[in-house]
Design a protein around this motif. Structure first.
Motif, PDB file in Angstrom:
ATOM      1  N   ARG A   1     -25.913  19.161  25.624  1.00 56.04           N
ATOM      2  CA  ARG A   1     -26.056  20.438  24.921  1.00 56.04           C
ATOM      3  C   ARG A   1     -27.466  20.514  24.341  1.00 56.04           C
ATOM      4  O   ARG A   1     -27.875  19.649  23.579  1.00 56.04           O
TER       5      ARG A   1
ATOM      6  N   PHE B   1     -28.133  16.872  23.008  1.00 58.57           N
ATOM      7  CA  PHE B   1     -27.109  15.889  22.656  1.00 58.57           C
ATOM      8  C   PHE B   1     -25.946  16.100  23.614  1.00 58.57           C
ATOM      9  O   PHE B   1     -25.414  17.212  23.684  1.00 58.57           O
TER      10      PHE B   1
ATOM     11  N   ILE C   1     -30.324  21.410  21.998  1.00 58.84           N
ATOM     12  CA  ILE C   1     -30.465  21.782  20.589  1.00 58.84           C
ATOM     13  C   ILE C   1     -31.882  22.308  20.325  1.00 58.84           C
ATOM     14  O   ILE C   1     -32.088  23.207  19.532  1.00 58.84           O
TER      15      ILE C   1
ATOM     16  N   GLY D   1     -31.395  23.687  14.163  1.00 60.67           N
ATOM     17  CA  GLY D   1     -32.114  22.565  14.763  1.00 60.67           C
ATOM     18  C   GLY D   1     -33.252  22.012  13.916  1.00 60.67           C
ATOM     19  O   GLY D   1     -34.047  21.202  14.390  1.00 60.67           O
ATOM     20  N   LYS D   2     -33.312  22.409  12.641  1.00 58.08           N
ATOM     21  CA  LYS D   2     -34.429  21.987  11.775  1.00 58.08           C
ATOM     22  C   LYS D   2     -34.472  20.465  11.585  1.00 58.08           C
ATOM     23  O   LYS D   2     -35.510  19.845  11.774  1.00 58.08           O
TER      24      LYS D   2
ATOM     25  N   GLY E   1     -31.501  29.025   9.925  1.00 59.91           N
ATOM     26  CA  GLY E   1     -30.163  28.888   9.358  1.00 59.91           C
ATOM     27  C   GLY E   1     -29.608  27.502   9.635  1.00 59.91           C
ATOM     28  O   GLY E   1     -30.189  26.745  10.417  1.00 59.91           O
ATOM     29  N   SER E   2     -28.476  27.157   9.011  1.00 55.74           N
ATOM     30  CA  SER E   2     -27.973  25.816   9.273  1.00 55.74           C
ATOM     31  C   SER E   2     -27.478  25.750  10.717  1.00 55.74           C
ATOM     32  O   SER E   2     -26.937  26.713  11.260  1.00 55.74           O
ATOM     33  N   GLY E   3     -27.759  24.632  11.355  1.00 61.61           N
ATOM     34  CA  GLY E   3     -27.419  24.458  12.762  1.00 61.61           C
ATOM     35  C   GLY E   3     -28.492  24.949  13.712  1.00 61.61           C
ATOM     36  O   GLY E   3     -28.343  24.837  14.932  1.00 61.61           O
TER      37      GLY E   3
HETATM   38  N1  ADP Z   1     -26.617  13.200  16.514  1.00 67.91           N
HETATM   39  C1  ADP Z   1     -26.115  14.369  16.951  1.00 67.91           C
HETATM   40  N2  ADP Z   1     -25.215  14.395  17.965  1.00 67.91           N
HETATM   41  C2  ADP Z   1     -24.710  15.563  18.436  1.00 67.91           C
HETATM   42  N3  ADP Z   1     -25.059  16.788  17.943  1.00 67.91           N
HETATM   43  C3  ADP Z   1     -25.948  16.831  16.938  1.00 67.91           C
HETATM   44  C4  ADP Z   1     -26.524  15.636  16.386  1.00 67.91           C
HETATM   45  N4  ADP Z   1     -27.386  15.993  15.405  1.00 67.91           N
HETATM   46  C5  ADP Z   1     -27.349  17.346  15.340  1.00 67.91           C
HETATM   47  N5  ADP Z   1     -26.499  17.844  16.254  1.00 67.91           N
HETATM   48  C6  ADP Z   1     -26.210  19.272  16.497  1.00 67.91           C
HETATM   49  O1  ADP Z   1     -27.441  19.955  16.625  1.00 67.91           O
HETATM   50  C7  ADP Z   1     -27.382  21.228  16.030  1.00 67.91           C
HETATM   51  C8  ADP Z   1     -28.534  21.398  15.074  1.00 67.91           C
HETATM   52  O2  ADP Z   1     -28.351  20.513  13.988  1.00 67.91           O
HETATM   53  P1  ADP Z   1     -29.446  20.299  12.867  1.00 67.91           P
HETATM   54  O3  ADP Z   1     -30.735  19.923  13.511  1.00 67.91           O
HETATM   55  O4  ADP Z   1     -28.880  19.353  11.876  1.00 67.91           O
HETATM   56  O5  ADP Z   1     -29.565  21.759  12.254  1.00 67.91           O
HETATM   57  P2  ADP Z   1     -30.166  22.236  10.835  1.00 67.91           P
HETATM   58  O6  ADP Z   1     -30.891  21.102  10.209  1.00 67.91           O
HETATM   59  O7  ADP Z   1     -31.034  23.398  11.184  1.00 67.91           O
HETATM   60  O8  ADP Z   1     -28.982  22.664  10.034  1.00 67.91           O
HETATM   61  C9  ADP Z   1     -26.024  21.344  15.383  1.00 67.91           C
HETATM   62  O9  ADP Z   1     -25.184  22.090  16.221  1.00 67.91           O
HETATM   63  C10 ADP Z   1     -25.557  19.911  15.291  1.00 67.91           C
HETATM   64  O10 ADP Z   1     -24.159  19.841  15.372  1.00 67.91           O
END
Ligand code: ADP
Ligand code: MG
Length: 317
Positions: free
Chosen positions: A23, A20, A25, A48-49, A44-46
């Motif tokens: 960055r 994204f 992910i 990438g699940k 953990g949260s964040g």
């Molecule tokens: N649409 C998006 N735009 C920018 N960053 C994103 C977006 N979706 C998720 N992220 C980023 O990707 C990372 C992983 O997010 P996420 O997949 O929701 O993690 P999880 O589900 O494991 O908690 C986080 O740092 C989040 O901020």
């Protein structure tokens, strides 16, 4: 004939990357799911699940790699072709994602009305069968606002299974539920998928839920797959005594700490090295790291120690 192991994986993820705004992910994810098996993706949260799940259901384009569902690469498909593939799998969203203006029965009937030519009479029978399978027949005529969180999840599950999918994706199936209701949802998911031979890909950060339903597990950390192994392997890593943790590889130590919901370990060291200042000052919300992991119901938390560790770090600085 439902697909079996000899047909090869029902889902094959190869070298998937997702960024994204530059960055990264997901940093090259590989994963195979066989027909009929339950694969739990933990992290953990964040970590990438949800991003990974959204790539697998085709709602988010990948930056690189391929995702084959039922042997078909969905990366680069247009919306029309994607919708055809989507008919073959079910999705249970975190909140159930029910339409509030429709009754439970109408919600479950929707995919059948939209995607089959069945008569209303047959659809009504199908809906009754699906609601019976999730033990929700008595709630058929209620609206989502009138039912509990656990019932919403069950209604969402009935709707996800309306078209008899061979593959089901679930995002945090027990999130937001009390421990007893969440254990009931786990049991229901397990019963149904095993009885019907449905392969299931579940994303969760809740360890009890993960161990209750998984055949195999995958551990995601900062966009990298640390391990994809049978549940028994993860149980062995979890049960390694603290005194022997140093004998594990670096990745196994991260997994060990995650599975035990322990406050001390490589996850928290990593977090305090990068984030401790913001963490203490509360300058931004905590993102990845062990504090976002829900501790297992059986492992005691040692919060105080991690506070101490951080305080020592400040004193040294
Ligand atoms: N649409 C998006 N735009 C920018 N960053 C994103 C977006 N979706 C998720 N992220 C980023 O990707 C990372 C992983 O997010 P996420 O997949 O929701 O993690 P999880 O589900 O494991 O908690 C986080 O740092 C989040 O901020
Ligand atoms: Mg998520």
């Amino acid at each position: 004939m439902p697909p079996s192991a000899k047909d090869g994986p029902i889902l094959r993820v190869q070298g998937v990357r997702k960024s994204f705004d530059g960055r990264e992910i997901l940093s090259g994810i590989d994963l195979e799911v066989m027909p009929g098996e339950t694969m739990v993706i933990m992290g953990g949260s964040g970590s990438g699940k949800s991003t990974m799940l959204r790539c697998m259901i085709g709602s988010l384009p990948t930056t690189a790699g391929s995702i084959e569902v039922f042997g078909q690469n969905i990366c680069g498909l247009n919306e029309e072709a994607l919708n055809k593939v989507r008919l073959k799998f079910g999705i249970l969203f975190q909140s159930g994602a029910l339409f509030n203006s429709m009754t439970v029965a109408e919600n479950v009937a929707l995919p059948l009305q939209e995607h089959t030519r069945l008569s209303q009479e047959i659809i009504d029978i199908q809906v009754k069968i699906k609601l019976e399978q999730v033990q929700l027949r008595e709630a058929a005529d209620l609206y989502p606002a009138q039912i509990s969180g656990g019932m919403k999840k069950r209604a969402g599950l009935a709707r996800a299974m309306a078209l008899d999918p061979q593959l089901l994706f679930c995002d945090e199936p027990s999130a937001g539920l009390d421990p007893i209701t969440s254990a009931q949802i786990d049991r229901l998911l397990l019963d149904l998928t095993k009885k019907l031979g449905i392969a299931c890909v579940v994303v969760t950060h809740e360890m009890d839920s993960a161990f209750a339903i998984a055949d195999r597990m995958a551990m995601l950390d900062k966009g990298r797959m640390l391990a994809v192994e049978p549940k028994a392997w993860f149980e062995r890593v979890r049960d390694v005594p603290d005194a022997e943790v140093k004998l594990l590889s670096e990745d196994e130590q991260i997994i060990h700490q995650f599975l035990r919901g322990a406050a001390e370990g490589p996850l928290s060291e990593r977090q305090s090295e990068s984030d401790w200042e913001q963490d203490i000052l509360g300058a931004r919300p905590r993102v990845p790291g062990v504090r976002s992991v829900e501790a297992s119901r059986i492992v005691p938390k040692t919060e105080d120690e991690s506070v101490l560790t951080r305080l020592r770090r400040i004193l040294r600085a």
